[in-house]
Design a protein around this motif. Structure first.
Motif: not given
Length: 210
Positions: A35, A40-41, A67, A74, A120-121, A123-124, A127-128, A132
């Protein structure tokens, strides 16, 4: 994307016993490294398995998809790098500021793999929802430990009892994260001076310099 790479059948949770902990740890460590290296992606389960030196099927055996693996990797990396026990053991806010200073110094002096993972976490997490919530729960746990340190200082009349313990705890923990960001973007950031300024604002004695 190779369909077989990301959509392996998932084994039910009962198949994951205590004896599989070492394998899970290897997979999570490899995933955390990837990561921070590629983002991440762009992480694939095949790359994680190869980095860990394990068969591809081990990923789907231990995790319900990519995921879940990345989220677990993470949060596990964060909890290992910043042990909750260290925060819970501080006797007061001054000791906590010393702890934050030491951790910042270590992260800035080494290759900031953990910092890249954190970015990275973050930013992710937009969306997730699962990520979060996991990160939010972790942050809240650390903050509640800091609240206890603030209240201990208030009982000793080091910090005024009229100040919100929760507010001071949030201020101190958020300052640590913010200082790391500033220092990474601007190497001229005077971390020690900033922490000393915080002590002065809170009425605390000068702390030890890293």
């Amino acid at each position: 994307m190779n369909k077989s790479d990301e959509q392996e059948p998932v084994r039910d949770a009962p198949g994951r016993g205590p004896g599989s902990r070492a394998t899970r740890e290897k997979l999570m460590a490899a995933a955390a490294e990837l990561i921070s290296e590629v983002g991440w992606g762009r992480v694939t389960t095949r790359a994680v398995a190869e980095r860990a030196g394990l068969p591809l099927g081990s990923v789907s055996y231990h995790f319900r998809g990519k995921q879940e693996l990345l989220v677990e990797a993470c949060t596990n990396a964060f909890s290992d790098a910043v042990p909750f026990e260290d925060f819970a053991a501080v006797a007061g806010v001054s000791d906590l500021i010393d702890l934050i200073g030491a951790q910042l110094g270590h992260e800035l002096e080494t290759t900031p793999t953990l910092t890249r993972l954190m970015f990275e976490a973050m930013r992710e997490a937009e969306r997730d929802e699962m990520l979060r919530e996991r990160l939010g729960t972790m942050i809240n746990g650390y903050r509640q430990a800091v609240v206890q340190a603030v209240r201990a200082d208030q009982q000793q009349h080091v910090i005024p009892a009229t100040v919100s313990a929760e507010g001071v705890a949030t201020l101190v923990t958020a300052l640590g994260d913010g200082l790391l960001l500033h220092a990474l973007l601007d190497p001229g950031t005077r971390v020690t001076d900033t922490l000393d300024a915080l002590r002065t604002l809170l009425g605390l004695p000068s702390g030890s310099r890293p």
